[in-house]
Design an enzyme around this catalytic site. Structure first.
Site, PDB file in Angstrom:
ATOM      1  N   ARG A 128      38.538  35.237  36.878  1.00  0.00           N
ATOM      2  CA  ARG A 128      38.621  33.798  37.021  1.00  0.00           C
ATOM      3  C   ARG A 128      38.806  33.249  38.273  1.00  0.00           C
ATOM      4  O   ARG A 128      38.260  32.196  38.784  1.00  0.00           O
ATOM      5  CB  ARG A 128      39.430  32.994  35.800  1.00  0.00           C
ATOM      6  N   TYR A 176      27.609   8.002  43.896  1.00  0.00           N
ATOM      7  CA  TYR A 176      26.674   8.568  42.885  1.00  0.00           C
ATOM      8  C   TYR A 176      27.524   8.404  41.502  1.00  0.00           C
ATOM      9  O   TYR A 176      28.812   8.384  41.336  1.00  0.00           O
ATOM     10  CB  TYR A 176      27.220  10.181  43.072  1.00  0.00           C
ATOM     11  N   ASP A 200      31.687  13.147  49.738  1.00  0.00           N
ATOM     12  CA  ASP A 200      30.595  13.720  49.159  1.00  0.00           C
ATOM     13  C   ASP A 200      29.580  14.033  50.153  1.00  0.00           C
ATOM     14  O   ASP A 200      28.996  13.025  50.716  1.00  0.00           O
ATOM     15  CB  ASP A 200      30.077  12.937  47.897  1.00  0.00           C
ATOM     16  N   LYS A 238      22.382  21.413  44.804  1.00  0.00           N
ATOM     17  CA  LYS A 238      21.040  20.876  45.819  1.00  0.00           C
ATOM     18  C   LYS A 238      20.614  21.834  46.803  1.00  0.00           C
ATOM     19  O   LYS A 238      19.855  22.703  46.454  1.00  0.00           O
ATOM     20  CB  LYS A 238      21.546  19.461  46.123  1.00  0.00           C
TER      21      LYS A 238
HETATM   22  C1  LIG Z   1      23.743  15.877  42.145  1.00  0.00           C
HETATM   23  C2  LIG Z   1      24.926  15.205  42.857  1.00  0.00           C
HETATM   24  C3  LIG Z   1      26.462  15.584  42.486  1.00  0.00           C
HETATM   25  C4  LIG Z   1      26.518  16.339  41.165  1.00  0.00           C
HETATM   26  O1  LIG Z   1      26.318  17.660  41.524  1.00  0.00           O
HETATM   27  P1  LIG Z   1      26.056  18.605  39.949  1.00  0.00           P
HETATM   28  O2  LIG Z   1      25.768  19.989  40.373  1.00  0.00           O
HETATM   29  O3  LIG Z   1      24.832  18.083  39.552  1.00  0.00           O
HETATM   30  O4  LIG Z   1      27.000  18.318  38.889  1.00  0.00           O
HETATM   31  C5  LIG Z   1      27.295  15.013  43.104  1.00  0.00           C
HETATM   32  N1  LIG Z   1      27.107  14.072  44.361  1.00  0.00           N
HETATM   33  C6  LIG Z   1      25.769  13.816  44.578  1.00  0.00           C
HETATM   34  C7  LIG Z   1      25.395  12.939  45.968  1.00  0.00           C
HETATM   35  C8  LIG Z   1      24.605  14.453  44.173  1.00  0.00           C
HETATM   36  O5  LIG Z   1      23.534  14.153  44.381  1.00  0.00           O
END
Ligand SMILES: *Cc1c(COP(=O)(O)O)cnc(C)c1O
Length: 393
Positions: free
Chosen positions: A58, A111, A183, A208
């Protein structure tokens, strides 16, 4: 190691240790839950160092550690923690720093799932959130309260692409002992170096651009210092988050080509943005590298490039025409997420998710992701789409 090298060299070499893995260039998949200890003493030592060794599945395997090491180097931070999704990375980071009675400053262009989590922070944990204008800059100081612990930023903003003044926000935050979380998914940590601009904790939805192939969910949290890393790692461990080694392996494989992939996303994104800017049906293109985008001059000052995600505001048009445009697209896929090889296009509703500022657009808003296809083919697809939008097809 790759420290002190240029960013694209770091992307290729960071976290790579072939000598420790029988010469394998990419750290192999270590599937493990139980880790065997040779003695009672080794277990006792292990408990003391459990975050720094292979201790229990983990807490991570060499597959996890290679990815975390590489991401920390790419973002220019100290150390990273892998978690199972981008949203998990946001949740862990917030809960690492906030407790009942604290106050959070959250950017209004955030987001949407992050915004929703703020409601839960209030209802379940007694943590209050104030949303603020993404373009507030140094003015953030007036919103800091004695119980403010975190300023959460996302730059550029999801859907609306405002670029935030991170140096100004960080300066105000640090004068009041407040942590700055970012972020940083849009820049993939490659085109914006958060720790050069005062950020304490940088979050990647690695789903992403890091993974880059639309096939793995992952979050990576990188901190400026060991102290911040321990806050994040302890929170993540306490909540029981764990990431599979297969996914870490794929994320690291994706990361190795980040520089060339982003170059193409950037180039095609700019080609599409400029094409759209000149279309008579378009009111505005929201692309940080274009002057119309709020915060463009900050992007120019602080970023070294742009990725493939941007927005378009259409002139007022009936909704059924927008539906016809989108439903008929051949190469642009409709779907959530982005950062993979494919081009995407969806309609968004920025007005719905705003409280500190308002979103007054001329017409419907679209979000596009420029994928790895040939830009001319994408433009031909858009040309046909505009015919449907105009009721000509
Ligand atoms: C997609 C996204 C997230 C969340 O990511 P996941 O892997 O889908 O949980 C967070 N912040 C931004 C800016 C995003 O585009």
């Amino acid at each position: 190691m790759a420290s002190g090298k240029r960013p694209q060299t770091t992307i290729v070499h960071a976290g790579s240790h072939p000598k420790q893995h029988m010469g394998a260039m990419n750290t192999p998949v270590y599937r493990a839950s139980t880790i065997a200890f040779p003695s009672v003493e080794a277990i006792q030592d292990g408990i003391k160092n459990k975050f720094d060794i292979v201790f229990y599945g983990r807490h991570g395997t060499p597959s996890t550690f290679s990815l975390e090491e590489a991401m920390a180097a790419v973002e220019g931070g100290h150390r990273s923690v892998a978690v199972p999704s981008g949203l998990a990375a946001i949740v862990v980071s917030l809960l690492a720093y906030l407790k009942s009675g604290d106050h959070l400053l959250m950017v209004d262009s955030v987001y949407e799932p992050t915004r929703s989590f703020c409601a839960r922070l209030q209802s379940h944990y007694g943590i209050e959130t104030t949303f603020y204008d993404p373009l507030i800059g140094a003015g953030i100081k007036d919103l800091i309260q004695p119980n403010t612990k975190v300023i959460f930023t996302e730059s550029p903003g999801s859907l609306t692409f405002e670029v935030q003044d991170l140096p100004a926000i960080s300066k105000a935050a640090h004068e009041h002992g407040v942590k700055v979380l970012l972020d940083n998914t849009w820049s993939a940590g490659h085109y914006f170096k958060p720790f050069d601009h005062g950020v304490d904790v940088s979050i990647q939805a690695a789903t992403k651009y890091i993974v880059g192939h639309a096939d793995v969910m992952m979050g990576l949290i990188t901190s400026a210092t060991e102290e911040e890393w321990l806050e994040i790692k302890s929170a993540s461990a306490a909540m029981g988050y764990s990431v599979g080694s297969d996914d870490c392996y794929l994320a690291l494989r994706g990361l190795r080509t980040l520089d060339v992939r982003l170059q193409r996303h950037q180039e095609t994104g700019l080609t599409l943005a400029n094409y759209l800017k000149d279309r008579p049906e378009v009111a505005k293109v929201l692309h940080p590298a274009l002057p119309d985008c709020p915060g463009h001059e900050i992007w120019q000052r602080d970023f070294t490039g742009s990725s493939g995600l941007f927005g378009v505001v259409l002139k007022d048009v009936p909704q059924d025409r927008v539906v016809a445009m989108l439903n008929g697209m051949e190469l642009f896929t409709m779907g959530f997420s982005w950062g993979g090889f494919e081009s995407l296009m969806i309609q968004t509703s920025p007005a719905r998710a705003r409280t500190a500022t308002s979103w007054d657009a001329a017409g419907p808003t679209l979000r596009l992701h420029a994928g790895q296809e040939d830009a001319n083919d994408l433009i031909a697809d858009l040309d046909q789409g505009f015919k449907r939008l105009n009721g000509e097809a």
